[in-house]
Write an enzyme that holds these catalytic residues in place. Structure first.
Site, short mmCIF file in Angstrom:
data_model
loop_
_atom_site.label_atom_id
_atom_site.label_comp_id
_atom_site.label_asym_id
_atom_site.label_seq_id
_atom_site.Cartn_x
_atom_site.Cartn_y
_atom_site.Cartn_z
N GLU A 1 0.38 -0.93 -5.80
CA GLU A 1 1.52 -1.38 -5.01
C GLU A 1 2.63 -0.36 -5.23
O GLU A 1 3.26 -0.34 -6.29
CB GLU A 1 1.95 -2.79 -5.43
CG GLU A 1 0.97 -3.85 -4.96
CD GLU A 1 1.53 -5.26 -5.02
OE1 GLU A 1 2.66 -5.43 -5.52
OE2 GLU A 1 0.84 -6.18 -4.56
N CYS B 1 11.22 -2.32 -3.78
CA CYS B 1 10.23 -1.44 -3.16
C CYS B 1 10.13 -1.63 -1.66
O CYS B 1 9.70 -0.71 -0.95
CB CYS B 1 8.86 -1.64 -3.81
SG CYS B 1 8.21 -3.31 -3.68
#
Length: 466
Positions: free
Chosen positions: A211, A245
């Site tokens: 991720e 993110c």
């Protein structure tokens, strides 16, 4: 530390065969026990997040605790159905066989978590790994030491280390862990470190989930509600001081609307995070995680200005408190680093455009992002943008919220990551999908065995079936 790591790994390698036999009820009890320990330590978690990132209790609750509880409850409520063998359809070539799909644990898994959401992004993958029946070795970030300490305490109270163990420390700990032949590695962090993780995993043919991040674009078209768009983008960009993110990294705004958008963004950000016209509220607005990251962000802005970019709002840097006030950049040249690197801070570059094709070309010229956001009331435009771009996930007329639905997969694509997490997708990510065929006593398979003389009719029949 390396000796301890090896001992625990060896212990978990032996114990994984016991866990393989665990049923849904046993795993659910473990998740319930984890939840109980988290509830017991809530105040400690809030204090730790305040110490590491200056997160308010409210923001910590929304972005860390409530999210984690939701993931726990979803797994607890659905795990019994997830673990059941799935019926798979028959084929004409094998009509009597019974086909099933089994989800079996991968074994001993490594989870390396980041510092920006240090509780949620550690416990979330752990929930999925436990649900799938794995042993886990955790490595929380050394940049969020207070939260890592609380996580370590929670893990020690909720689990025996032969099942789940936590290892604190710097990058040397991660390096030692990555040398081991894990059955799966789950990493959340930067693309650069993701490549290091993947290279280490390849040496042992270990499967990975990455991720990562990237430059998540936001597209505001002429037919959007500009005030709502500016408000949502301001929140998504500035929550956790931009250290998210999937934060909107940069924004495309039509040239005719850019001045209006800037004023609306400034008004929304001021209302949310300022206590006076020119003073940020430190009780609501977070700090940059470290001096190194603070200096990196300042250098990004300085370099952009040197190349011709313009700060049209903000620009206050408070090094003592590691705080960067919200910044809007315009007229940014394409070769400025702020348009090449993931920003990961409260700096918003605005790019103007005349037609949507320009936007598509600019988005596709960069690596595939973890998220892409579209603000528009024109369904045709929305469909066009989605069809002509690629991203890990997308929100239309909002930001960030796709991560909150455990019924949706969350993950990147290519440069922004691989694999999915959350809910069933997280469970599946930590499981091996094992195909099993139960052949009946009656079958036609011998028709295709040699010798082939006299079986021309079988060949003709197979061609018709194909």
């Amino acid at each position: 530390m390396e000796q301890k790591i090896n001992l625990v790994f060896k212990s978990q390698q032996a114990h994984k065969y016991t866990l393989r036999k665990s049923n849904a009820r046993e795993r659910i009890e473990k998740l319930k026990a984890l939840k109980a320990v988290i509830i017991k330590n809530e105040d400690k978690i809030y204090r730790a997040l305040q110490a590491d990132l200056r997160k308010s209790t409210f923001e910590s609750a929304v972005t860390e605790l409530i999210f984690t509880y939701g993931e726990l409850d979803f797994a607890i409520n659905n795990l019994s159905s997830w673990v059941k063998a799935k019926r798979i359809g028959k084929t004409l070539s094998n009509p009597f066989a019974k086909n099933r799909l089994y989800y079996e644990p991968k074994g001993v898994c490594l989870i390396i978590s980041p510092w920006n959401y240090p509780f949620q992004l550690t416990i979330g993958p752990l929930i999925s790994a436990i649900a799938a029946g794995n042993c886990v070795m955790l490595k929380p970030s050394e940049l969020s030491p207070a939260t890592s300490e609380v996580v370590s305490e929670i893990i020690a109270e909720a689990f025996d280390e032969q099942e789940v163990a936590c290892f604190k420390g710097d990058a040397t700990v991660s390096t030692a862990l990555l040398e081991l032949p894990f059955d799966h590695i789950f990493f959340t962090g930067s693309t650069a470190i993701g490549k290091v993780v993947m290279e280490a995993a390849a040496k042992n043919l270990t499967s990975v989930t990455l991720e990562l991040g990237g430059k998540s674009p936001t597209i505001v078209d002429k037919e959007s509600n500009l005030e709502k768009a500016a408000t949502k983008i301001a929140w998504g960009k500035l929550v956790n001081s931009g250290q998210t993110c999937i934060a909107p990294d940069y924004v495309f705004v039509h040239a005719q609307q850019v001045d209006q958008f800037i004023e609306l963004y400034k008004a929304a950000a001021s209302k949310m995070y300022f206590k006076t016209a020119d003073q940020i509220d430190p009780n609501i607005y977070g700090k940059i995680i470290s001096l190194k990251h603070y200096q990196r962000l300042k250098q990004l802005v300085d370099e952009a200005i040197e190349k011709g970019a313009r700060i049209c709002w903000g620009g206050t840097f408070d090094e003592q408190n590691q705080t960067i006030y919200p910044i809007i950049l315009t007229q940014i040249p394409g070769n400025a680093k702020v348009m090449e690197e993931e920003i990961f801070g409260p700096v918003l570059p605005i790019v103007t455009y005349q037609n949507i094709e320009e936007v598509i070309d600019m988005v596709n010229a960069k690596s595939k992002p973890l998220a892409l956001y579209i603000f528009s009331s024109n369904r045709k435009n929305v469909k066009y943008i989605i069809k002509n771009t690629s991203a890990g996930g997308t929100c239309v007329n909002d930001v960030l919220i796709h991560i909150s639905n455990p019924k949706l997969p969350f993950g990147g694509v290519n440069g922004s990551g691989m694999g999915s997490s959350h809910g069933f997708f997280g469970f599946k990510n930590f499981s091996h999908e094992r195909a099993v065929v139960f052949q009946r006593a009656l079958d036609f398979n011998q028709m295709i065995y040699p010798p082939y003389a006299g079986k021309e009719w079988v060949f003709k029949m197979l061609k018709k079936i194909m």
